[in-house]
Design a protein around this motif. Structure first.
Motif, PDB file in Angstrom:
ATOM      1  N   GLY A  23       0.817  -1.215   0.000  1.00 36.52           N
ATOM      2  CA  GLY A  23       0.000   0.000   0.000  1.00 36.52           C
ATOM      3  C   GLY A  23       0.845   1.257   0.000  1.00 36.52           C
ATOM      4  N   ARG A  24       1.933   1.238   0.756  1.00 41.10           N
ATOM      5  CA  ARG A  24       2.840   2.383   0.808  1.00 41.10           C
ATOM      6  C   ARG A  24       3.464   2.613  -0.560  1.00 41.10           C
ATOM      7  NH1 ARG A  24       4.236   7.233   2.070  1.00 41.10           N
ATOM      8  NH2 ARG A  24       6.444   7.524   2.381  1.00 41.10           N
ATOM      9  N   VAL A  25       3.898   1.563  -1.205  1.00 42.73           N
ATOM     10  CA  VAL A  25       4.515   1.692  -2.526  1.00 42.73           C
ATOM     11  C   VAL A  25       3.495   2.195  -3.540  1.00 42.73           C
ATOM     12  CG1 VAL A  25       5.649   0.456  -4.403  1.00 42.73           C
ATOM     13  CG2 VAL A  25       6.244  -0.042  -2.041  1.00 42.73           C
ATOM     14  N   ALA A  26       2.295   1.649  -3.507  1.00 39.77           N
ATOM     15  CA  ALA A  26       1.238   2.102  -4.433  1.00 39.77           C
ATOM     16  C   ALA A  26       0.950   3.581  -4.230  1.00 39.77           C
ATOM     17  CB  ALA A  26      -0.022   1.272  -4.235  1.00 39.77           C
ATOM     18  N   GLY A  27       0.919   4.026  -2.973  1.00 38.47           N
ATOM     19  CA  GLY A  27       0.684   5.440  -2.683  1.00 38.47           C
ATOM     20  C   GLY A  27       1.800   6.321  -3.201  1.00 38.47           C
ATOM     21  N   VAL A  28       3.033   5.873  -3.027  1.00 40.73           N
ATOM     22  CA  VAL A  28       4.182   6.644  -3.511  1.00 40.73           C
ATOM     23  C   VAL A  28       4.165   6.708  -5.029  1.00 40.73           C
ATOM     24  CG1 VAL A  28       6.701   6.616  -3.707  1.00 40.73           C
ATOM     25  CG2 VAL A  28       5.628   6.243  -1.505  1.00 40.73           C
ATOM     26  N   LEU A  29       3.892   5.588  -5.681  1.00 42.47           N
ATOM     27  CA  LEU A  29       3.845   5.592  -7.150  1.00 42.47           C
ATOM     28  C   LEU A  29       2.752   6.519  -7.662  1.00 42.47           C
ATOM     29  CD1 LEU A  29       4.432   1.808  -7.918  1.00 42.47           C
ATOM     30  CD2 LEU A  29       6.085   3.679  -8.105  1.00 42.47           C
ATOM     31  N   SER A  30       1.611   6.548  -6.987  1.00 43.74           N
ATOM     32  CA  SER A  30       0.523   7.445  -7.386  1.00 43.74           C
ATOM     33  C   SER A  30       0.917   8.906  -7.229  1.00 43.74           C
ATOM     34  CB  SER A  30      -0.735   7.163  -6.560  1.00 43.74           C
ATOM     35  OG  SER A  30      -1.226   5.895  -6.851  1.00 43.74           O
ATOM     36  N   SER A  31       1.579   9.242  -6.123  1.00 40.74           N
ATOM     37  CA  SER A  31       1.969  10.633  -5.904  1.00 40.74           C
ATOM     38  C   SER A  31       3.065  11.057  -6.878  1.00 40.74           C
ATOM     39  CB  SER A  31       2.393  10.871  -4.453  1.00 40.74           C
ATOM     40  OG  SER A  31       3.648  10.319  -4.189  1.00 40.74           O
ATOM     41  N   ILE A  32       3.988  10.147  -7.190  1.00 42.80           N
ATOM     42  CA  ILE A  32       5.024  10.461  -8.181  1.00 42.80           C
ATOM     43  C   ILE A  32       4.381  10.713  -9.542  1.00 42.80           C
ATOM     44  CG2 ILE A  32       6.953   9.479  -9.495  1.00 42.80           C
ATOM     45  CD1 ILE A  32       7.752   8.017  -6.899  1.00 42.80           C
ATOM     46  N   ALA A  33       3.437   9.869  -9.926  1.00 41.34           N
ATOM     47  CA  ALA A  33       2.757  10.031 -11.213  1.00 41.34           C
ATOM     48  C   ALA A  33       2.002  11.359 -11.261  1.00 41.34           C
ATOM     49  CB  ALA A  33       1.802   8.867 -11.450  1.00 41.34           C
ATOM     50  N   ALA A  34       1.345  11.727 -10.173  1.00 47.57           N
ATOM     51  CA  ALA A  34       0.604  12.987 -10.132  1.00 47.57           C
ATOM     52  C   ALA A  34       1.544  14.179 -10.283  1.00 47.57           C
ATOM     53  CB  ALA A  34      -0.186  13.092  -8.833  1.00 47.57           C
ATOM     54  N   GLU A  35       2.707  14.113  -9.652  1.00 46.11           N
ATOM     55  CA  GLU A  35       3.669  15.203  -9.760  1.00 46.11           C
ATOM     56  C   GLU A  35       4.244  15.311 -11.164  1.00 46.11           C
ATOM     57  OE1 GLU A  35       6.602  15.391  -6.644  1.00 46.11           O
ATOM     58  OE2 GLU A  35       5.147  14.662  -5.183  1.00 46.11           O
ATOM     59  N   LEU A  36       4.346  14.192 -11.861  1.00 43.54           N
ATOM     60  CA  LEU A  36       4.901  14.214 -13.210  1.00 43.54           C
ATOM     61  C   LEU A  36       3.877  14.613 -14.270  1.00 43.54           C
ATOM     62  CD1 LEU A  36       7.196  11.078 -13.132  1.00 43.54           C
ATOM     63  CD2 LEU A  36       7.886  13.475 -13.123  1.00 43.54           C
ATOM     64  N   ASP A  37       2.594  14.608 -13.935  1.00 44.27           N
ATOM     65  CA  ASP A  37       1.560  14.996 -14.901  1.00 44.27           C
ATOM     66  C   ASP A  37       1.806  16.400 -15.437  1.00 44.27           C
ATOM     67  OD1 ASP A  37       0.163  12.627 -14.926  1.00 44.27           O
ATOM     68  OD2 ASP A  37      -1.359  13.295 -13.486  1.00 44.27           O
ATOM     69  N   GLU A  38       2.037  17.352 -14.550  1.00 42.57           N
ATOM     70  CA  GLU A  38       2.245  18.735 -14.972  1.00 42.57           C
ATOM     71  C   GLU A  38       3.495  18.847 -15.851  1.00 42.57           C
ATOM     72  OE1 GLU A  38       3.153  23.119 -13.088  1.00 42.57           O
ATOM     73  OE2 GLU A  38       2.199  21.624 -11.821  1.00 42.57           O
ATOM     74  N   PHE A  39       4.555  18.164 -15.457  1.00 44.92           N
ATOM     75  CA  PHE A  39       5.788  18.174 -16.248  1.00 44.92           C
ATOM     76  C   PHE A  39       5.534  17.613 -17.646  1.00 44.92           C
ATOM     77  CE2 PHE A  39       9.668  16.025 -17.708  1.00 44.92           C
ATOM     78  CZ  PHE A  39      10.526  17.108 -17.779  1.00 44.92           C
ATOM     79  N   GLY A  40       4.799  16.503 -17.732  1.00 46.72           N
ATOM     80  CA  GLY A  40       4.486  15.909 -19.023  1.00 46.72           C
ATOM     81  C   GLY A  40       3.704  16.854 -19.923  1.00 46.72           C
ATOM     82  N   ILE A  41       2.777  17.575 -19.339  1.00 44.14           N
ATOM     83  CA  ILE A  41       1.995  18.550 -20.111  1.00 44.14           C
ATOM     84  C   ILE A  41       2.909  19.634 -20.659  1.00 44.14           C
ATOM     85  CG2 ILE A  41       0.239  20.369 -19.915  1.00 44.14           C
ATOM     86  CD1 ILE A  41      -1.176  18.461 -17.868  1.00 44.14           C
TER      87      ILE A  41
END
Length: 67
Positions: A34-52
């Motif tokens: 669960g901790r890893v899934a949460g970290v992966l989700s937060s990393i992905a969310a932070e990279l969304d803006e960069f990808g845009i």
């Protein structure tokens, strides 16, 4: 330890369940899936803006083009 597990799961493409065993095997303390899934989700969310920005030919804070 969580960062090591997130790296193993995302960059090395090791399944999350197996990646959580890595810190326990190397360093002792376990990390939950669960901790890893949460970290992966937060990393992905932070990279969304960069990808845009990259897709739009944006610039970084210094005004240089992001490539």
């Amino acid at each position: 330890m969580t960062a090591l597990t997130a790296y193993a799961a995302s960059y090395q493409h090791i399944p999350v369940t197996r990646a959580t065993r890595l810190p326990a095997d190397l360093l002792g303390p376990p990390v939950s899936t669960g901790r890893v899934a949460g970290v992966l989700s937060s990393i992905a969310a932070e990279l969304d803006e960069f990808g845009i920005l990259v897709n739009q030919g944006g610039t970084d804070g210094a005004g240089d083009a992001i490539r």
